[in-house]
Scaffold this motif. Sequence first.
Motif, PDB file in Angstrom:
ATOM      1  N   SER A  80      48.209 -31.918   7.245  1.00 42.49           N
ATOM      2  CA  SER A  80      49.213 -31.417   7.877  1.00 42.49           C
ATOM      3  C   SER A  80      49.892 -30.075   6.985  1.00 42.49           C
ATOM      4  O   SER A  80      50.717 -29.139   7.670  1.00 42.49           O
ATOM      5  CB  SER A  80      50.440 -32.255   7.959  1.00 42.49           C
ATOM      6  OG  SER A  80      50.994 -32.746   7.090  1.00 42.49           O
ATOM      7  N   HIS A  81      49.428 -30.047   5.901  1.00 39.54           N
ATOM      8  CA  HIS A  81      49.740 -28.909   5.006  1.00 39.54           C
ATOM      9  C   HIS A  81      48.734 -28.247   4.510  1.00 39.54           C
ATOM     10  O   HIS A  81      48.500 -27.653   3.523  1.00 39.54           O
ATOM     11  CB  HIS A  81      50.631 -29.131   3.649  1.00 39.54           C
ATOM     12  CG  HIS A  81      50.292 -30.472   3.159  1.00 39.54           C
ATOM     13  ND1 HIS A  81      49.138 -30.686   2.161  1.00 39.54           N
ATOM     14  CD2 HIS A  81      50.665 -31.963   3.389  1.00 39.54           C
ATOM     15  CE1 HIS A  81      49.102 -32.011   1.870  1.00 39.54           C
ATOM     16  NE2 HIS A  81      49.850 -32.530   2.479  1.00 39.54           N
ATOM     17  N   GLY A  82      47.528 -27.829   5.142  1.00 44.53           N
ATOM     18  CA  GLY A  82      46.126 -27.710   4.844  1.00 44.53           C
ATOM     19  C   GLY A  82      46.325 -26.256   4.465  1.00 44.53           C
ATOM     20  O   GLY A  82      45.636 -25.714   3.500  1.00 44.53           O
ATOM     21  N   VAL A  83      46.960 -25.197   5.429  1.00 46.41           N
ATOM     22  CA  VAL A  83      47.055 -23.947   4.877  1.00 46.41           C
ATOM     23  C   VAL A  83      47.699 -23.760   3.634  1.00 46.41           C
ATOM     24  O   VAL A  83      47.307 -22.648   2.821  1.00 46.41           O
ATOM     25  CB  VAL A  83      48.014 -23.074   5.972  1.00 46.41           C
ATOM     26  CG1 VAL A  83      48.285 -21.733   5.521  1.00 46.41           C
ATOM     27  CG2 VAL A  83      47.132 -23.205   7.114  1.00 46.41           C
ATOM     28  N   ASP A  84      48.926 -24.362   3.236  1.00 48.78           N
ATOM     29  CA  ASP A  84      49.415 -24.449   2.017  1.00 48.78           C
ATOM     30  C   ASP A  84      48.365 -24.734   0.875  1.00 48.78           C
ATOM     31  O   ASP A  84      48.235 -24.143  -0.125  1.00 48.78           O
ATOM     32  CB  ASP A  84      50.469 -25.371   1.986  1.00 48.78           C
ATOM     33  CG  ASP A  84      51.694 -24.675   2.622  1.00 48.78           C
ATOM     34  OD1 ASP A  84      51.813 -23.601   3.048  1.00 48.78           O
ATOM     35  OD2 ASP A  84      52.852 -25.471   2.667  1.00 48.78           O
ATOM     36  N   ASN A  85      47.563 -25.711   1.008  1.00 53.96           N
ATOM     37  CA  ASN A  85      46.645 -26.099   0.177  1.00 53.96           C
ATOM     38  C   ASN A  85      45.586 -24.930  -0.234  1.00 53.96           C
ATOM     39  O   ASN A  85      45.359 -24.592  -1.178  1.00 53.96           O
ATOM     40  CB  ASN A  85      45.699 -27.307   0.625  1.00 53.96           C
ATOM     41  CG  ASN A  85      46.301 -28.697   0.686  1.00 53.96           C
ATOM     42  OD1 ASN A  85      47.469 -28.656   0.224  1.00 53.96           O
ATOM     43  ND2 ASN A  85      45.742 -29.772   1.280  1.00 53.96           N
ATOM     44  N   VAL A  86      45.421 -24.211   0.765  1.00 53.70           N
ATOM     45  CA  VAL A  86      44.357 -22.856   0.669  1.00 53.70           C
ATOM     46  C   VAL A  86      44.933 -21.925   0.144  1.00 53.70           C
ATOM     47  O   VAL A  86      44.311 -21.236  -0.737  1.00 53.70           O
ATOM     48  CB  VAL A  86      43.968 -22.756   2.115  1.00 53.70           C
ATOM     49  CG1 VAL A  86      42.955 -21.280   2.149  1.00 53.70           C
ATOM     50  CG2 VAL A  86      42.938 -23.597   2.643  1.00 53.70           C
ATOM     51  N   ARG A  87      46.332 -21.607   0.355  1.00 58.79           N
ATOM     52  CA  ARG A  87      46.895 -20.600  -0.440  1.00 58.79           C
ATOM     53  C   ARG A  87      47.028 -21.000  -1.954  1.00 58.79           C
ATOM     54  O   ARG A  87      46.847 -20.038  -2.816  1.00 58.79           O
ATOM     55  CB  ARG A  87      48.624 -20.495   0.160  1.00 58.79           C
ATOM     56  CG  ARG A  87      48.541 -20.162   1.548  1.00 58.79           C
ATOM     57  CD  ARG A  87      50.220 -20.058   2.025  1.00 58.79           C
ATOM     58  NE  ARG A  87      50.206 -19.324   3.519  1.00 58.79           N
ATOM     59  CZ  ARG A  87      50.829 -19.856   4.282  1.00 58.79           C
ATOM     60  NH1 ARG A  87      51.309 -21.135   4.172  1.00 58.79           N
ATOM     61  NH2 ARG A  87      50.909 -19.246   5.539  1.00 58.79           N
ATOM     62  N   ALA A  88      47.406 -22.113  -2.082  1.00 57.60           N
ATOM     63  CA  ALA A  88      47.348 -22.743  -3.439  1.00 57.60           C
ATOM     64  C   ALA A  88      45.901 -22.340  -4.329  1.00 57.60           C
ATOM     65  O   ALA A  88      45.907 -21.869  -5.756  1.00 57.60           O
ATOM     66  CB  ALA A  88      47.713 -24.007  -3.761  1.00 57.60           C
ATOM     67  N   VAL A  89      44.822 -22.820  -3.542  1.00 55.68           N
ATOM     68  CA  VAL A  89      43.390 -22.418  -4.024  1.00 55.68           C
ATOM     69  C   VAL A  89      43.256 -21.006  -4.258  1.00 55.68           C
ATOM     70  O   VAL A  89      42.856 -20.402  -5.547  1.00 55.68           O
ATOM     71  CB  VAL A  89      42.502 -22.953  -3.395  1.00 55.68           C
ATOM     72  CG1 VAL A  89      41.085 -22.279  -3.660  1.00 55.68           C
ATOM     73  CG2 VAL A  89      42.350 -24.465  -3.299  1.00 55.68           C
ATOM     74  N   SER A  90      43.858 -20.122  -3.493  1.00 55.26           N
ATOM     75  CA  SER A  90      43.704 -18.762  -3.682  1.00 55.26           C
ATOM     76  C   SER A  90      44.540 -18.277  -4.878  1.00 55.26           C
ATOM     77  O   SER A  90      44.193 -17.393  -5.533  1.00 55.26           O
ATOM     78  CB  SER A  90      43.912 -17.951  -2.325  1.00 55.26           C
ATOM     79  OG  SER A  90      43.847 -16.446  -2.369  1.00 55.26           O
ATOM     80  N   ASN A  91      45.842 -18.640  -4.847  1.00 55.50           N
ATOM     81  CA  ASN A  91      46.736 -18.258  -5.856  1.00 55.50           C
ATOM     82  C   ASN A  91      46.109 -18.432  -7.289  1.00 55.50           C
ATOM     83  O   ASN A  91      46.097 -17.836  -8.049  1.00 55.50           O
ATOM     84  CB  ASN A  91      48.078 -19.134  -5.953  1.00 55.50           C
ATOM     85  CG  ASN A  91      48.678 -18.798  -4.684  1.00 55.50           C
ATOM     86  OD1 ASN A  91      48.668 -17.683  -4.181  1.00 55.50           O
ATOM     87  ND2 ASN A  91      49.648 -19.685  -4.412  1.00 55.50           N
ATOM     88  N   LEU A  92      45.243 -19.653  -7.613  1.00 56.51           N
ATOM     89  CA  LEU A  92      44.695 -20.130  -8.769  1.00 56.51           C
ATOM     90  C   LEU A  92      43.530 -19.011  -9.092  1.00 56.51           C
ATOM     91  O   LEU A  92      43.574 -18.619 -10.339  1.00 56.51           O
ATOM     92  CB  LEU A  92      44.175 -21.597  -8.667  1.00 56.51           C
ATOM     93  CG  LEU A  92      43.162 -22.011  -9.922  1.00 56.51           C
ATOM     94  CD1 LEU A  92      44.129 -21.752 -11.235  1.00 56.51           C
ATOM     95  CD2 LEU A  92      42.879 -23.488  -9.599  1.00 56.51           C
TER      96      LEU A  92
END
Length: 676
Positions: free
Chosen positions: A298-310
Amino acid sequence: MTATLTTCPYCGTGCMLYLLSDGQGRLVGVEPSAGHPVSRGQLCVKGWNAHAFVQHPDRLKTPLVRRNGTLEPAGWDEALDLVHQRFRQISAAHGPDSLVFFSSAKVGNEENYLLMKLARVGYGTNNIDHCARLCHSSTVTGLVETLGSGAMTNTVACLDETDLVLVIGSNTTEQHPLIGSRILQATQRGCRLIVADGRRIKLSRHADLHLRHRNGTDVALLNGIMQQILELGLENRAFIEERTENFTALQESLAAFTPERVAAITGLQADEITAAARMFGTAKRAMLLYAMGITQHSHGVDNVRAVSNLALLTGNLGKPGTGVNPLRGQNNVQGACDMGALPDVLTGYQKVAEPSVRDRFAAAWGRPLPDRPGLMATHAFDAALAGRARAFFILGENPVLSEANQAHVVKALAAIDFLVVVDIFPTETSAFADVVLPAACYAEKDGTFTSTERRVQRFRRALPPPGEARADWEILSALLERCGLPAGYPGPGQIMDEIAAVTPSYGGISYPRLEESGLQWPCPNHDHPGTPILHRQSCTRGKGRFSPVDFRPSRELPDAAYPLLLNTGRTGMHWHTGTMTRRSHLLDREEHSAFIEIHPEDAARLSIRDRQQVSVESRRGEVRVMATLTDRVPLGQVFMPFHFVEGAANALTNNALDPESGIPEFKVCAVRITPC
């Protein structure tokens, strides 16, 4: 013996193989393609059995029309005329947006293109979507925001050049076996490996560091790693200053994610988080690989943003051996997205809301396009129950088994006025249909798939389809013609020419150029060699954007009534709803029935024995399956594959959606287990 070069119909790795047929029209086996740059003469167990389901006796061979409550054989003209007539009637009575079209990641690019064209200018609606909604819609939303493109940035071959691989939310050796083997080969030459997965997956045996964090806490983990990278001074300042924006906001957002706080959220030790940060931050070249363990939340987009941030924080973008690399789960889920089988974009991710885009397509197609984005697939079932969606056209998908909260889906399918299913086998979904159209499978037609690394490749006809079955592109062409649109394509090669004419990223792609191992988009013209690595000089959007995210818990966590956390996924032997693999004798023999993995200590507390039948219950449903006692799962967590209709994991899962991508929370819900 005839050998036909084609592309494997299973995962998104894109391995090529030869289908072997005898002189009597039978497929007898496969051989790997020795020269293919990804598979390199290898196949996984599913690839070696890619021929086995093709001539199964269950194949649909003639159109079926429901009469007096029973599906009965019909002629093609009768069936297609009925489909067109009913869609026109329902549209006239309730508006074009009462129609919903489900495309497929299992069919070719050309067929996805034709179905989205049929929906938009044949019947006047942007209500078209496909199973990317259930797997990587979070990726498209997140990476388009941060990088400008929602696709794998690098190639599988980059694993040969990297110094460190972080695999998070991907059981790679079972779900993308040839990519998994490439990771293992990288470790043998000295590449370091971090695996972040609560389960003790096979790949974790080879990891330098295995982070067994709680399901649903990926944002906290990734933010904690980045906080420590900054604390240790390991960020790539030159890359940040030259290639990114919004860094100050990211830096401020990470301050609260100390190792101690992250440890409390994730269940890890504080020093594990610091160790991961030091390993990733000191690597000269690091690759991030992820799959549905990141996206299906339910927070999948936030997970992807965090991967990209790293990746942006450490400068691991735009060069070999680096990148943000989502692993696509189906053979053509990348291509179906590229072809605009989505409610808000046309081919090449051109937005339907932009007038100039609609004008270009209207000029090409000869009709105006609807201007409002359509329904996501996961919203369509709610719309059906509310009476807004009245007819579904489902191509090569089986939502009764694949969607979260099965009871909700079944109720929605029973509520609509008219259902069309196009498939190669009878499915749990086709049982609800008013019309069933028999389709050719990948071995019986020509076309293209686009792999997880954006490689557009040919699949080729090795034998004719059974009975009266037709290629999907032929079925869709017939419906386009009934809508008054020209669709006299001599073959799928001409459809690809039309795609190239309206899609800049595919502008240089044509069948003659795909004869060997395909091309990677963007490939804007016929002299362009393709693009193995994205974002080399700059990101597609210009500068890469840091997108700060905060930790949000999953929508349903264990409690006193439902004390265990259920995680769902795939196994190495089967694929999705089992329509093909469960009709492949060797695969089904190896893994024949539904099961649930449970930790031995949890099992002892519940008086459950190994291989005992148990009842698994959530707030949405109940199933009975066999218990498998194993420490592969952490204490308090259980795992079920979703391949088995007799133990349907999605009878249990939570259809709570990510508010941006509409993806359901397949990876976290609360259950209780009792022995039978």
